[in-house]
Scaffold this active site. Sequence first.
Site, mmCIF file in Angstrom:
data_model
loop_
_atom_site.group_PDB
_atom_site.id
_atom_site.type_symbol
_atom_site.label_atom_id
_atom_site.label_comp_id
_atom_site.label_asym_id
_atom_site.label_seq_id
_atom_site.Cartn_x
_atom_site.Cartn_y
_atom_site.Cartn_z
ATOM 1 N N ASP A 1 -13.209 -14.177 -34.643
ATOM 2 C CA ASP A 1 -12.161 -13.159 -34.492
ATOM 3 C C ASP A 1 -12.664 -11.823 -33.975
ATOM 4 O O ASP A 1 -12.122 -10.764 -34.312
ATOM 5 C CB ASP A 1 -11.418 -13.007 -35.824
ATOM 6 C CG ASP A 1 -10.750 -14.327 -36.215
ATOM 7 O OD1 ASP A 1 -10.804 -14.688 -37.401
ATOM 8 O OD2 ASP A 1 -10.228 -15.000 -35.306
ATOM 9 N N LEU B 1 -5.157 -24.576 -43.004
ATOM 10 C CA LEU B 1 -6.494 -24.132 -43.421
ATOM 11 C C LEU B 1 -6.421 -22.862 -44.257
ATOM 12 O O LEU B 1 -7.371 -22.506 -44.952
ATOM 13 C CB LEU B 1 -7.360 -23.888 -42.191
ATOM 14 C CG LEU B 1 -7.678 -25.123 -41.348
ATOM 15 C CD1 LEU B 1 -8.313 -24.726 -40.030
ATOM 16 C CD2 LEU B 1 -8.566 -26.070 -42.131
ATOM 17 N N ARG C 1 -16.558 -12.395 -44.474
ATOM 18 C CA ARG C 1 -15.234 -13.072 -44.464
ATOM 19 C C ARG C 1 -14.805 -13.450 -43.053
ATOM 20 O O ARG C 1 -13.981 -14.344 -42.881
ATOM 21 C CB ARG C 1 -14.185 -12.170 -45.130
ATOM 22 C CG ARG C 1 -13.921 -10.895 -44.356
ATOM 23 C CD ARG C 1 -12.880 -9.984 -44.978
ATOM 24 N NE ARG C 1 -12.862 -8.696 -44.267
ATOM 25 C CZ ARG C 1 -13.701 -7.705 -44.517
ATOM 26 N NH1 ARG C 1 -14.606 -7.826 -45.501
ATOM 27 N NH2 ARG C 1 -13.677 -6.583 -43.812
ATOM 28 N N ASN C 2 -15.375 -12.783 -42.044
ATOM 29 C CA ASN C 2 -14.999 -13.059 -40.652
ATOM 30 C C ASN C 2 -16.077 -13.835 -39.903
ATOM 31 O O ASN C 2 -16.127 -13.816 -38.678
ATOM 32 C CB ASN C 2 -14.675 -11.747 -39.925
ATOM 33 C CG ASN C 2 -13.374 -11.156 -40.418
ATOM 34 O OD1 ASN C 2 -12.455 -11.879 -40.781
ATOM 35 N ND2 ASN C 2 -13.294 -9.839 -40.458
ATOM 36 N N LYS D 1 -4.168 -20.816 -34.750
ATOM 37 C CA LYS D 1 -3.500 -19.694 -35.414
ATOM 38 C C LYS D 1 -2.078 -19.650 -34.883
ATOM 39 O O LYS D 1 -1.866 -19.564 -33.679
ATOM 40 C CB LYS D 1 -4.179 -18.364 -35.077
ATOM 41 C CG LYS D 1 -5.606 -18.200 -35.508
ATOM 42 C CD LYS D 1 -6.048 -16.767 -35.263
ATOM 43 C CE LYS D 1 -7.549 -16.586 -35.142
ATOM 44 N NZ LYS D 1 -8.299 -17.046 -36.298
ATOM 45 N N ASP E 1 -14.555 -5.657 -36.913
ATOM 46 C CA ASP E 1 -14.360 -6.050 -38.322
ATOM 47 C C ASP E 1 -15.371 -7.124 -38.710
ATOM 48 O O ASP E 1 -15.017 -8.179 -39.231
ATOM 49 C CB ASP E 1 -12.925 -6.545 -38.561
ATOM 50 C CG ASP E 1 -12.605 -6.641 -40.063
ATOM 51 O OD1 ASP E 1 -11.449 -6.990 -40.398
ATOM 52 O OD2 ASP E 1 -13.511 -6.414 -40.890
ATOM 53 N N GLY F 1 -4.223 -15.816 -42.400
ATOM 54 C CA GLY F 1 -4.995 -14.593 -42.159
ATOM 55 C C GLY F 1 -4.062 -13.466 -41.785
ATOM 56 O O GLY F 1 -2.878 -13.502 -42.099
ATOM 57 N N GLN F 2 -4.607 -12.512 -41.053
ATOM 58 C CA GLN F 2 -3.862 -11.319 -40.675
ATOM 59 C C GLN F 2 -2.627 -11.649 -39.853
ATOM 60 O O GLN F 2 -1.643 -10.918 -39.874
ATOM 61 C CB GLN F 2 -4.806 -10.432 -39.841
ATOM 62 C CG GLN F 2 -4.304 -9.052 -39.620
ATOM 63 C CD GLN F 2 -4.158 -8.266 -40.895
ATOM 64 O OE1 GLN F 2 -4.877 -8.470 -41.851
ATOM 65 N NE2 GLN F 2 -3.187 -7.389 -40.929
ATOM 66 N N PHE F 3 -2.665 -12.785 -39.139
ATOM 67 C CA PHE F 3 -1.591 -13.088 -38.186
ATOM 68 C C PHE F 3 -0.709 -14.229 -38.642
ATOM 69 O O PHE F 3 0.141 -14.679 -37.901
ATOM 70 C CB PHE F 3 -2.192 -13.433 -36.820
ATOM 71 C CG PHE F 3 -3.016 -12.327 -36.236
ATOM 72 C CD1 PHE F 3 -4.330 -12.559 -35.873
ATOM 73 C CD2 PHE F 3 -2.498 -11.048 -36.067
ATOM 74 C CE1 PHE F 3 -5.106 -11.547 -35.330
ATOM 75 C CE2 PHE F 3 -3.261 -10.034 -35.533
ATOM 76 C CZ PHE F 3 -4.567 -10.276 -35.167
ATOM 77 N N GLY F 4 -0.965 -14.743 -39.873
ATOM 78 C CA GLY F 4 -0.130 -15.863 -40.312
ATOM 79 C C GLY F 4 -0.947 -17.119 -40.518
ATOM 80 O O GLY F 4 -2.173 -17.084 -40.617
ATOM 81 N N VAL F 5 -0.251 -18.246 -40.534
ATOM 82 C CA VAL F 5 -0.850 -19.521 -40.926
ATOM 83 C C VAL F 5 -1.806 -20.055 -39.860
ATOM 84 O O VAL F 5 -1.583 -19.872 -38.660
ATOM 85 C CB VAL F 5 0.287 -20.562 -41.175
ATOM 86 C CG1 VAL F 5 -0.265 -21.969 -41.270
ATOM 87 C CG2 VAL F 5 1.052 -20.186 -42.435
ATOM 88 N N VAL F 6 -2.911 -20.649 -40.308
ATOM 89 C CA VAL F 6 -3.870 -21.307 -39.415
ATOM 90 C C VAL F 6 -3.948 -22.770 -39.826
ATOM 91 O O VAL F 6 -4.087 -23.072 -41.017
ATOM 92 C CB VAL F 6 -5.262 -20.655 -39.498
ATOM 93 C CG1 VAL F 6 -6.248 -21.325 -38.545
ATOM 94 C CG2 VAL F 6 -5.167 -19.162 -39.192
HETATM 95 C C1 LIG Z 1 -12.498 -25.623 -43.964
HETATM 96 N N1 LIG Z 1 -12.638 -25.044 -42.656
HETATM 97 C C2 LIG Z 1 -11.918 -23.961 -42.252
HETATM 98 O O1 LIG Z 1 -11.127 -23.395 -42.997
HETATM 99 N N2 LIG Z 1 -12.154 -23.522 -40.974
HETATM 100 C C3 LIG Z 1 -11.525 -22.493 -40.293
HETATM 101 C C4 LIG Z 1 -10.663 -21.547 -40.869
HETATM 102 C C5 LIG Z 1 -10.094 -20.525 -40.036
HETATM 103 C C6 LIG Z 1 -9.139 -19.530 -40.625
HETATM 104 C C7 LIG Z 1 -8.155 -20.004 -41.506
HETATM 105 C C8 LIG Z 1 -7.238 -19.114 -42.052
HETATM 106 C C9 LIG Z 1 -7.257 -17.747 -41.739
HETATM 107 C C10 LIG Z 1 -8.246 -17.271 -40.871
HETATM 108 N N3 LIG Z 1 -8.304 -15.870 -40.573
HETATM 109 C C11 LIG Z 1 -8.962 -15.029 -41.442
HETATM 110 N N4 LIG Z 1 -9.154 -13.749 -41.165
HETATM 111 C C12 LIG Z 1 -8.678 -13.202 -39.979
HETATM 112 C C13 LIG Z 1 -8.917 -11.850 -39.707
HETATM 113 C C14 LIG Z 1 -8.483 -11.296 -38.495
HETATM 114 C C15 LIG Z 1 -8.797 -9.828 -38.218
HETATM 115 C C16 LIG Z 1 -8.081 -9.338 -36.970
HETATM 116 C C17 LIG Z 1 -8.369 -8.970 -39.403
HETATM 117 C C18 LIG Z 1 -10.306 -9.672 -38.005
HETATM 118 C C19 LIG Z 1 -7.804 -12.092 -37.573
HETATM 119 C C20 LIG Z 1 -7.561 -13.444 -37.839
HETATM 120 C C21 LIG Z 1 -8.006 -14.000 -39.046
HETATM 121 C C22 LIG Z 1 -7.806 -15.408 -39.372
HETATM 122 O O2 LIG Z 1 -7.194 -16.177 -38.620
HETATM 123 C C23 LIG Z 1 -9.195 -18.149 -40.314
HETATM 124 C C24 LIG Z 1 -10.264 -17.569 -39.409
HETATM 125 C C25 LIG Z 1 -10.387 -20.493 -38.674
HETATM 126 N N5 LIG Z 1 -11.247 -21.437 -38.140
HETATM 127 C C26 LIG Z 1 -11.572 -21.332 -36.716
HETATM 128 C C27 LIG Z 1 -11.813 -22.429 -38.902
HETATM 129 O O3 LIG Z 1 -12.605 -23.279 -38.373
#
Ligand SMILES: CNC(=O)Nc1cc(-c2cccc(-n3cnc4cc(C(C)(C)C)ccc4c3=O)c2C)cn(C)c1=O
Length: 285
Positions: free
Chosen positions: A165, A32, A151-152, A54, A147, A35-40
Site C-alpha cells: 500500500d 481477508l 501493519r502495512n 480491494k 504510512d 482496511g481503510q478502503f473497505g473489504v479485501v
Molecule cells: C492471510 N493473508 C492475507 O490476509 N493477505 C493479505 C491481506 C491484505 C489486506 C486485507 C485487509 C485489509 C488490508 N488493508 C490494510 N491496511 C490498509 C491501509 C491503507 C493505507 C492507505 C492506510 C496505508 C490502505 C489499504 C489497506 C488495506 O487494504 C490488506 C492490505 C492484502 N493482501 C495483499 C494480502 O495478501
Amino acid sequence: TSPCDRSVPATAGLSHDKWEIDPQELMLMEELGSGQFGVVRRGKWRGSIDVAVKMMKEGTMSEDDFIEEAKVMTKLQHTNLVQLYGVCSKNRPIFIVTEYMRHGSLLNYLRRHEQSLTSNQGLLLDMCIQIGKGMAYLERHNYIHRDLAARNCLVGSENIVKVADFGLARYVLDDQYTSSGGSKFPIKWAPPEVLNYTRFSSKSDVWAYGVLMWEVFTCGKMPYGRLKNTEVVEKVQKGLILEKPKMCYKEVYDVMRKCWSQLPETRPSFRVLKEQLVSIAQRLL
Ligand SMILES: CNC(=O)Nc1cc(-c2cccc(-n3cnc4cc(C(C)(C)C)ccc4c3=O)c2C)cn(C)c1=O
C-alpha cells in the site's frame, strides 16, 4: 473511416490499458479483512494467479486521482514490494488487484510467532533488511510510502516480507486519517517535520522505518506503550526516542537511532541503511 480521416487515430481502441483488469477474469473467494478502503477478498485471476482484491467502499478514496496514479504504480516492481497487478475501474465499486501474501500482515505475524521469533534475531534482522530493500527501491524511484509500519507490510511463504500500500495514503478521503490532528493519523510513526508541517519525504519514511525496526525487534509491541498521541508528539519533539528492545543487538539499535535524528537531512538514506544492516548481518550471523 476513410484513410485520410484525421479525426480518429488509427490506433484508437487498440491500446489495451494494461493496468485495466477485466472483472470477468476474477474469481472472488474468502474475505481477508477490511482496511481503510473497505473489504479485501482473496481471489484467482485468469484461473490460476492468487490475488487480493480491494473493493473500494464509495467515498473512501479519491478514485479518479488513484486510477491515474495506478498506471505509475503498476510499473513499480520489486521482490519486496506487494505487486499492484491492476484495477477494475469501468464500474463501481472499483477493484484494486494485487499479489496475494499467504501469511497476512507482518504485525500480526510478529505477535502470533513471538515465542519462536524471540530467539531468532537473525530472522528479525533479515525481515528488516528485506523491507529496507523494498524501501531503497521506492527511494530510487522518488516514491514516498507515507504510512510505513509493520501493519502495512505483508508476509508470504519462506519468510518473504514485502511493503504494501505504498503511496495510497494520498488518496484517502477520511480526514481523521489525513490530518495530523486526526484520530487515525499514524502519530507514533511520524517525525517532527511531519508532526509540525506534514512535510513527507523519503527521510520521513526512514523515521517510520526505524519505528518499524523497533516493532520487529519487540515482536509487535505498540511503540511508546500506552502514551496518548498528544503525549508522544510532545516527547518526540523534545527528542525522546524509543528504548532499545531487550533482544536487539546494540549495533542494530544504533541504526534505529540514526533513523530518529531530529533533522531529516541527518537521517541515512535507505540505500545506506540497507548496506549497514547487511554488513551487521554478515558480521553477527
Ligand atoms: C492471510 N493473508 C492475507 O490476509 N493477505 C493479505 C491481506 C491484505 C489486506 C486485507 C485487509 C485489509 C488490508 N488493508 C490494510 N491496511 C490498509 C491501509 C491503507 C493505507 C492507505 C492506510 C496505508 C490502505 C489499504 C489497506 C488495506 O487494504 C490488506 C492490505 C492484502 N493482501 C495483499 C494480502 O495478501
